[in-house]
Design an enzyme around this catalytic site. Sequence first.
Site, PDB file in Angstrom:
ATOM      1  CE1 TYR A 128      17.482  -9.834 -14.602  1.00 23.87           C
ATOM      2  CE2 TYR A 128      16.851  -8.639 -16.581  1.00 23.87           C
ATOM      3  CZ  TYR A 128      17.760  -9.415 -15.893  1.00 23.87           C
ATOM      4  OH  TYR A 128      18.941  -9.777 -16.499  1.00 23.87           O
TER       5      TYR A 128
ATOM      6  CB  SER B 123      28.079  -6.664 -15.801  1.00 25.38           C
ATOM      7  OG  SER B 123      28.533  -5.723 -14.837  1.00 25.38           O
TER       8      SER B 123
ATOM      9  N   GLY C  38      29.373  -0.700 -12.873  1.00 25.86           N
ATOM     10  CA  GLY C  38      29.584   0.726 -12.666  1.00 25.86           C
ATOM     11  C   GLY C  38      31.026   1.114 -12.408  1.00 25.86           C
TER      12      GLY C  38
ATOM     13  CG  LEU D 129      35.233  -0.770 -16.196  1.00 25.17           C
ATOM     14  CD1 LEU D 129      35.070  -1.988 -17.109  1.00 25.17           C
ATOM     15  CD2 LEU D 129      36.676  -0.263 -16.227  1.00 25.17           C
TER      16      LEU D 129
ATOM     17  N   GLY E 126      33.779   5.487 -14.007  1.00 29.82           N
ATOM     18  CA  GLY E 126      34.590   6.533 -13.405  1.00 29.82           C
ATOM     19  C   GLY E 126      33.958   7.197 -12.194  1.00 29.82           C
ATOM     20  CE  LYS E 127      28.125   4.203 -10.741  1.00 31.99           C
ATOM     21  NZ  LYS E 127      26.671   4.167 -10.986  1.00 31.99           N
TER      22      LYS E 127
END
Length: 341
Positions: free
Chosen positions: A55, A206, A211, A213, A215-216
Amino acid sequence: MRTQLLGRTGMQVTPLALGTMMFGAWGNRDHDECVRIIHAALDAGINVLDAADVYAHGETEEIVGRAIKGRRDEIVLATKFCEAMKPGPNHSGGSRRWIVRAVEDSLRRLDTDYIDLYQMHRPDPDTDIDETLGALSDLVQQGKVRAIGTSNFPAGDLVEAQWVAERRGRERFRTEQLSYSIFDRHAEADALPVAERYGLGVLVWSPLNGGWLTGKYRPGAEPPVDSRAKTNGDHFDFRADEARAAKLARIETLESIARDAGVTLIELALGFVLAHRAVSAAIIGPRTMEQLQSQLGAAEVVLSDEILDRIDAVVEPGVNLHQTGAGDRGRVLTDARLRRR
Protein backbone atom coordinates in the site's frame (compact mmCIF):
# COMPACT_ATOMS: atom_id res chain seq x y z
CA MET A 1 -18.20 -2.66 20.18
CA ARG A 2 -18.82 -6.39 20.48
CA THR A 3 -16.09 -8.88 19.60
CA GLN A 4 -15.91 -12.43 18.34
CA LEU A 5 -13.19 -14.97 17.76
CA LEU A 6 -11.02 -14.70 14.68
CA GLY A 7 -11.32 -18.30 13.58
CA ARG A 8 -9.38 -20.47 16.00
CA THR A 9 -6.60 -17.99 16.66
CA GLY A 10 -7.99 -17.17 20.10
CA MET A 11 -7.85 -13.47 19.18
CA GLN A 12 -11.04 -11.48 19.68
CA VAL A 13 -11.88 -9.01 16.90
CA THR A 14 -14.54 -6.41 16.32
CA PRO A 15 -17.02 -6.91 13.44
CA LEU A 16 -15.53 -3.93 11.63
CA ALA A 17 -11.82 -3.80 10.82
CA LEU A 18 -10.12 -0.64 9.60
CA GLY A 19 -8.51 -1.11 6.21
CA THR A 20 -5.72 1.38 5.58
CA MET A 21 -5.13 1.21 1.81
CA MET A 22 -6.52 4.73 1.34
CA PHE A 23 -3.96 6.28 3.70
CA GLY A 24 -1.03 7.75 1.82
CA ALA A 25 -0.31 8.26 -1.87
CA TRP A 26 -3.09 5.92 -3.03
CA GLY A 27 -5.75 8.01 -1.30
CA ASN A 28 -5.46 10.57 1.49
CA ARG A 29 -2.02 12.19 1.35
CA ASP A 30 -2.51 14.17 4.57
CA HIS A 31 -0.71 12.04 7.16
CA ASP A 32 -2.08 14.01 10.10
CA GLU A 33 -5.65 13.48 8.95
CA CYS A 34 -5.00 9.78 8.36
CA VAL A 35 -3.75 9.46 11.94
CA ARG A 36 -6.88 11.24 13.18
CA ILE A 37 -9.08 8.82 11.24
CA ILE A 38 -7.26 5.84 12.72
CA HIS A 39 -7.59 7.26 16.22
CA ALA A 40 -11.30 7.93 15.65
CA ALA A 41 -11.81 4.32 14.58
CA LEU A 42 -9.98 3.03 17.64
CA ASP A 43 -11.92 5.39 19.91
CA ALA A 44 -15.16 4.04 18.39
CA GLY A 45 -14.14 0.53 19.45
CA ILE A 46 -12.56 -0.97 16.33
CA ASN A 47 -9.60 -3.12 17.35
CA VAL A 48 -8.32 -4.45 13.99
CA LEU A 49 -6.05 -2.52 11.63
CA ASP A 50 -5.30 -4.14 8.27
CA ALA A 51 -2.43 -2.94 6.09
CA ALA A 52 -0.05 -4.29 3.44
CA ASP A 53 3.54 -3.51 2.59
CA VAL A 54 2.54 -2.67 -1.00
CA TYR A 55 0.00 0.00 0.00
CA ALA A 56 1.60 3.22 -1.26
CA HIS A 57 4.81 1.14 -1.30
CA GLY A 58 5.36 1.27 2.45
CA GLU A 59 3.99 4.74 3.15
CA THR A 60 0.73 3.35 4.56
CA GLU A 61 2.53 1.13 7.06
CA GLU A 62 4.53 4.13 8.22
CA ILE A 63 1.32 6.08 8.82
CA VAL A 64 -0.15 3.18 10.77
CA GLY A 65 3.04 2.86 12.81
CA ARG A 66 2.83 6.50 13.76
CA ALA A 67 -0.87 6.22 14.66
CA ILE A 68 -0.55 3.23 16.99
CA LYS A 69 2.20 4.60 19.20
CA GLY A 70 1.08 4.16 22.79
CA ARG A 71 -1.92 2.04 21.73
CA ARG A 72 -0.25 -1.09 20.36
CA ASP A 73 -1.57 -3.47 23.02
CA GLU A 74 -5.22 -2.71 22.23
CA ILE A 75 -4.85 -3.48 18.51
CA VAL A 76 -4.91 -6.64 16.44
CA LEU A 77 -2.40 -5.52 13.82
CA ALA A 78 -2.51 -7.22 10.43
CA THR A 79 -0.42 -6.65 7.35
CA LYS A 80 0.41 -8.50 4.14
CA PHE A 81 3.35 -9.47 1.96
CA CYS A 82 3.90 -10.97 -1.51
CA GLU A 83 3.29 -8.11 -3.93
CA ALA A 84 6.29 -6.51 -5.63
CA MET A 85 7.86 -3.69 -3.64
CA LYS A 86 10.38 -2.68 -6.32
CA PRO A 87 11.61 -3.90 -9.71
CA GLY A 88 13.47 -7.16 -9.82
CA PRO A 89 12.67 -10.87 -9.72
CA ASN A 90 13.31 -11.43 -6.00
CA HIS A 91 11.41 -8.58 -4.36
CA SER A 92 8.04 -10.29 -4.13
CA GLY A 93 6.39 -13.66 -3.77
CA GLY A 94 6.41 -16.41 -1.17
CA SER A 95 10.06 -17.45 -1.07
CA ARG A 96 11.95 -17.64 2.20
CA ARG A 97 14.40 -15.14 0.76
CA TRP A 98 11.69 -12.53 0.32
CA ILE A 99 9.62 -13.28 3.43
CA VAL A 100 12.49 -12.77 5.87
CA ARG A 101 13.25 -9.42 4.22
CA ALA A 102 9.63 -8.32 3.90
CA VAL A 103 8.72 -8.95 7.52
CA GLU A 104 11.67 -6.94 8.81
CA ASP A 105 10.75 -4.05 6.54
CA SER A 106 7.15 -4.12 7.75
CA LEU A 107 8.18 -4.31 11.40
CA ARG A 108 10.40 -1.29 10.92
CA ARG A 109 7.74 0.76 9.14
CA LEU A 110 5.04 -0.21 11.65
CA ASP A 111 7.47 0.55 14.49
CA THR A 112 6.58 -2.61 16.37
CA ASP A 113 8.34 -5.81 17.32
CA TYR A 114 5.52 -8.17 16.36
CA ILE A 115 2.65 -8.52 13.89
CA ASP A 116 -0.55 -10.18 15.08
CA LEU A 117 -1.62 -11.47 11.67
CA TYR A 118 0.82 -11.77 8.76
CA GLN A 119 -1.00 -12.53 5.52
CA MET A 120 0.14 -13.73 2.12
CA HIS A 121 -1.44 -11.21 -0.25
CA ARG A 122 -2.02 -13.67 -3.08
CA PRO A 123 -0.92 -17.18 -4.10
CA ASP A 124 2.54 -17.54 -5.57
CA PRO A 125 2.44 -20.31 -8.20
CA ASP A 126 6.23 -20.17 -8.61
CA THR A 127 7.00 -21.15 -5.00
CA ASP A 128 6.30 -24.44 -3.22
CA ILE A 129 3.76 -23.68 -0.49
CA ASP A 130 5.90 -25.73 1.90
CA GLU A 131 8.74 -23.23 1.34
CA THR A 132 6.40 -20.40 2.27
CA LEU A 133 4.94 -22.16 5.29
CA GLY A 134 8.40 -23.11 6.51
CA ALA A 135 9.55 -19.49 6.53
CA LEU A 136 6.32 -18.27 8.13
CA SER A 137 6.53 -21.00 10.79
CA ASP A 138 9.97 -19.73 11.75
CA LEU A 139 8.57 -16.21 12.16
CA VAL A 140 5.89 -17.50 14.52
CA GLN A 141 8.46 -19.43 16.55
CA GLN A 142 10.67 -16.33 16.73
CA GLY A 143 7.76 -14.28 18.08
CA LYS A 144 7.80 -11.81 15.20
CA VAL A 145 4.39 -13.01 14.03
CA ARG A 146 1.51 -14.32 16.13
CA ALA A 147 -0.59 -15.95 13.39
CA ILE A 148 -0.44 -16.35 9.63
CA GLY A 149 -3.15 -16.01 7.02
CA THR A 150 -3.89 -15.75 3.32
CA SER A 151 -5.64 -13.30 1.03
CA ASN A 152 -7.33 -13.92 -2.32
CA PHE A 153 -6.62 -17.67 -2.21
CA PRO A 154 -8.91 -19.91 -4.29
CA ALA A 155 -10.57 -22.70 -2.33
CA GLY A 156 -8.26 -25.32 -3.80
CA ASP A 157 -5.16 -23.44 -2.68
CA LEU A 158 -6.62 -23.07 0.82
CA VAL A 159 -7.14 -26.83 1.03
CA GLU A 160 -3.66 -27.60 -0.31
CA ALA A 161 -2.04 -25.28 2.24
CA GLN A 162 -3.91 -26.95 5.10
CA TRP A 163 -2.86 -30.39 3.86
CA VAL A 164 0.79 -29.40 3.50
CA ALA A 165 0.85 -27.84 6.98
CA GLU A 166 -0.54 -31.02 8.54
CA ARG A 167 1.73 -33.42 6.65
CA ARG A 168 4.91 -31.35 7.08
CA GLY A 169 4.35 -30.12 10.62
CA ARG A 170 4.16 -26.44 9.64
CA GLU A 171 2.20 -23.58 11.15
CA ARG A 172 -1.06 -23.48 9.30
CA PHE A 173 -2.86 -20.53 7.82
CA ARG A 174 -5.47 -19.39 10.33
CA THR A 175 -7.35 -16.79 8.30
CA GLU A 176 -8.39 -15.89 4.77
CA GLN A 177 -9.07 -12.38 3.48
CA LEU A 178 -11.40 -12.37 0.50
CA SER A 179 -13.72 -10.09 -1.48
CA TYR A 180 -17.41 -10.48 -0.67
CA SER A 181 -20.39 -8.19 -1.05
CA ILE A 182 -23.99 -8.11 -2.27
CA PHE A 183 -22.64 -7.58 -5.79
CA ASP A 184 -19.78 -10.10 -5.46
CA ARG A 185 -21.04 -13.37 -3.98
CA HIS A 186 -18.76 -15.91 -5.64
CA ALA A 187 -17.07 -16.74 -2.32
CA GLU A 188 -20.28 -18.35 -1.09
CA ALA A 189 -19.76 -21.25 -3.48
CA ASP A 190 -16.27 -22.36 -2.46
CA ALA A 191 -14.00 -20.16 -0.36
CA LEU A 192 -16.40 -19.43 2.50
CA PRO A 193 -17.43 -23.09 2.98
CA VAL A 194 -13.77 -24.16 2.91
CA ALA A 195 -12.86 -21.49 5.44
CA GLU A 196 -15.65 -22.66 7.71
CA ARG A 197 -14.63 -26.30 7.34
CA TYR A 198 -11.06 -25.56 8.47
CA GLY A 199 -12.00 -23.07 11.16
CA LEU A 200 -10.39 -20.13 9.35
CA GLY A 201 -11.21 -16.61 10.41
CA VAL A 202 -12.53 -14.61 7.47
CA LEU A 203 -11.79 -10.94 6.86
CA VAL A 204 -13.81 -9.43 4.01
CA TRP A 205 -12.33 -6.75 1.78
CA SER A 206 -14.45 -4.41 -0.34
CA PRO A 207 -17.79 -5.19 1.32
CA LEU A 208 -19.07 -2.01 -0.39
CA ASN A 209 -17.86 -3.29 -3.79
CA GLY A 210 -15.52 -0.39 -4.39
CA GLY A 211 -18.16 2.20 -3.52
CA TRP A 212 -21.02 0.79 -5.58
CA LEU A 213 -22.99 0.03 -2.41
CA THR A 214 -22.72 3.53 -0.97
CA GLY A 215 -25.35 4.95 -3.33
CA LYS A 216 -23.06 7.60 -4.78
CA TYR A 217 -23.26 6.23 -8.33
CA ARG A 218 -26.47 6.94 -10.22
CA PRO A 219 -27.78 6.15 -13.72
CA GLY A 220 -27.04 8.99 -16.12
CA ALA A 221 -24.92 10.90 -13.61
CA GLU A 222 -21.18 11.44 -13.67
CA PRO A 223 -19.41 9.86 -10.68
CA PRO A 224 -17.86 12.19 -8.09
CA VAL A 225 -14.48 13.52 -9.21
CA ASP A 226 -12.69 12.06 -6.18
CA SER A 227 -14.36 8.64 -6.40
CA ARG A 228 -12.68 5.38 -7.40
CA ALA A 229 -14.77 5.38 -10.58
CA LYS A 230 -12.73 8.41 -11.66
CA THR A 231 -9.37 7.63 -10.08
CA ASN A 232 -9.28 3.84 -10.55
CA GLY A 233 -11.85 3.13 -13.23
CA ASP A 234 -10.39 -0.21 -14.33
CA HIS A 235 -11.42 -1.76 -11.03
CA PHE A 236 -14.87 -2.81 -9.84
CA ASP A 237 -16.41 -2.62 -13.33
CA PHE A 238 -16.59 1.17 -13.54
CA ARG A 239 -15.60 0.99 -17.22
CA ALA A 240 -17.43 -2.25 -18.05
CA ASP A 241 -20.71 -1.17 -19.64
CA GLU A 242 -22.80 -4.28 -18.98
CA ALA A 243 -21.66 -4.80 -15.42
CA ARG A 244 -22.03 -1.10 -14.63
CA ALA A 245 -25.59 -1.14 -15.93
CA ALA A 246 -26.39 -4.31 -13.98
CA LYS A 247 -25.22 -2.75 -10.73
CA LEU A 248 -26.89 0.62 -11.28
CA ALA A 249 -30.18 -1.12 -12.02
CA ARG A 250 -30.17 -2.71 -8.57
CA ILE A 251 -29.22 0.25 -6.40
CA GLU A 252 -32.68 1.75 -6.00
CA THR A 253 -34.18 -1.61 -5.02
CA LEU A 254 -31.46 -2.12 -2.42
CA GLU A 255 -32.04 1.38 -1.06
CA SER A 256 -35.73 0.53 -0.67
CA ILE A 257 -34.82 -2.63 1.24
CA ALA A 258 -32.50 -0.60 3.46
CA ARG A 259 -35.25 1.90 4.26
CA ASP A 260 -37.59 -0.92 5.24
CA ALA A 261 -34.86 -2.32 7.49
CA GLY A 262 -34.33 1.10 9.09
CA VAL A 263 -30.70 1.34 7.99
CA THR A 264 -28.66 3.14 5.35
CA LEU A 265 -27.56 1.41 2.16
CA ILE A 266 -24.01 1.30 3.55
CA GLU A 267 -25.22 -0.35 6.75
CA LEU A 268 -27.31 -2.82 4.73
CA ALA A 269 -24.27 -3.80 2.65
CA LEU A 270 -22.02 -4.26 5.67
CA GLY A 271 -24.75 -6.03 7.64
CA PHE A 272 -25.24 -8.45 4.76
CA VAL A 273 -21.56 -9.45 4.82
CA LEU A 274 -21.52 -9.82 8.60
CA ALA A 275 -24.62 -12.03 8.48
CA HIS A 276 -22.62 -14.88 6.93
CA ARG A 277 -21.69 -17.30 9.68
CA ALA A 278 -18.13 -17.78 8.36
CA VAL A 279 -17.28 -14.06 8.38
CA SER A 280 -15.27 -12.71 11.32
CA ALA A 281 -15.02 -9.05 10.29
CA ALA A 282 -15.71 -6.69 7.41
CA ILE A 283 -12.85 -4.41 6.42
CA ILE A 284 -13.94 -0.83 5.87
CA GLY A 285 -11.55 1.40 3.91
CA PRO A 286 -12.41 5.05 4.47
CA ARG A 287 -10.40 7.83 2.88
CA THR A 288 -12.02 10.60 4.92
CA MET A 289 -13.44 11.07 8.39
CA GLU A 290 -16.92 11.44 6.89
CA GLN A 291 -16.63 8.05 5.20
CA LEU A 292 -15.54 6.46 8.46
CA GLN A 293 -18.48 7.93 10.37
CA SER A 294 -20.94 6.70 7.73
CA GLN A 295 -19.82 3.11 8.27
CA LEU A 296 -19.37 2.79 12.03
CA GLY A 297 -23.07 2.20 12.71
CA ALA A 298 -22.97 -1.09 10.81
CA ALA A 299 -21.20 -2.78 13.71
CA GLU A 300 -24.54 -3.10 15.52
CA VAL A 301 -26.73 -3.94 12.51
CA VAL A 302 -28.45 -7.32 12.52
CA LEU A 303 -30.53 -7.99 9.42
CA SER A 304 -33.63 -10.15 9.64
CA ASP A 305 -34.12 -13.27 7.53
CA GLU A 306 -36.82 -11.43 5.61
CA ILE A 307 -34.41 -8.64 4.65
CA LEU A 308 -31.69 -11.11 3.70
CA ASP A 309 -34.16 -13.05 1.53
CA ARG A 310 -35.10 -9.83 -0.25
CA ILE A 311 -31.42 -9.17 -0.97
CA ASP A 312 -31.19 -12.69 -2.41
CA ALA A 313 -33.98 -11.76 -4.82
CA VAL A 314 -31.88 -8.83 -6.07
CA VAL A 315 -28.61 -10.75 -6.46
CA GLU A 316 -28.87 -14.51 -6.15
CA PRO A 317 -26.54 -16.44 -3.80
CA GLY A 318 -23.21 -17.28 -5.41
CA VAL A 319 -23.58 -14.73 -8.22
CA ASN A 320 -20.88 -12.20 -9.05
CA LEU A 321 -22.01 -9.18 -11.04
CA HIS A 322 -18.80 -8.94 -12.97
CA GLN A 323 -17.98 -7.72 -16.46
CA THR A 324 -20.48 -10.03 -18.19
CA GLY A 325 -23.21 -7.92 -16.58
CA ALA A 326 -25.64 -10.79 -16.09
CA GLY A 327 -23.50 -12.43 -13.44
CA ASP A 328 -21.94 -15.88 -13.29
CA ARG A 329 -25.10 -17.95 -13.54
CA GLY A 330 -23.23 -21.20 -13.09
CA ARG A 331 -22.51 -20.31 -9.48
CA VAL A 332 -26.08 -19.69 -8.37
CA LEU A 333 -26.48 -21.65 -5.15
CA THR A 334 -29.46 -23.88 -4.63
CA ASP A 335 -27.97 -25.81 -1.69
CA ALA A 336 -29.04 -23.97 1.48
CA ARG A 337 -26.02 -25.37 3.34
CA LEU A 338 -23.75 -23.18 1.22
CA ARG A 339 -25.75 -20.04 1.83
CA ARG A 340 -25.34 -17.46 4.53
CA ARG A 341 -27.33 -19.33 7.21
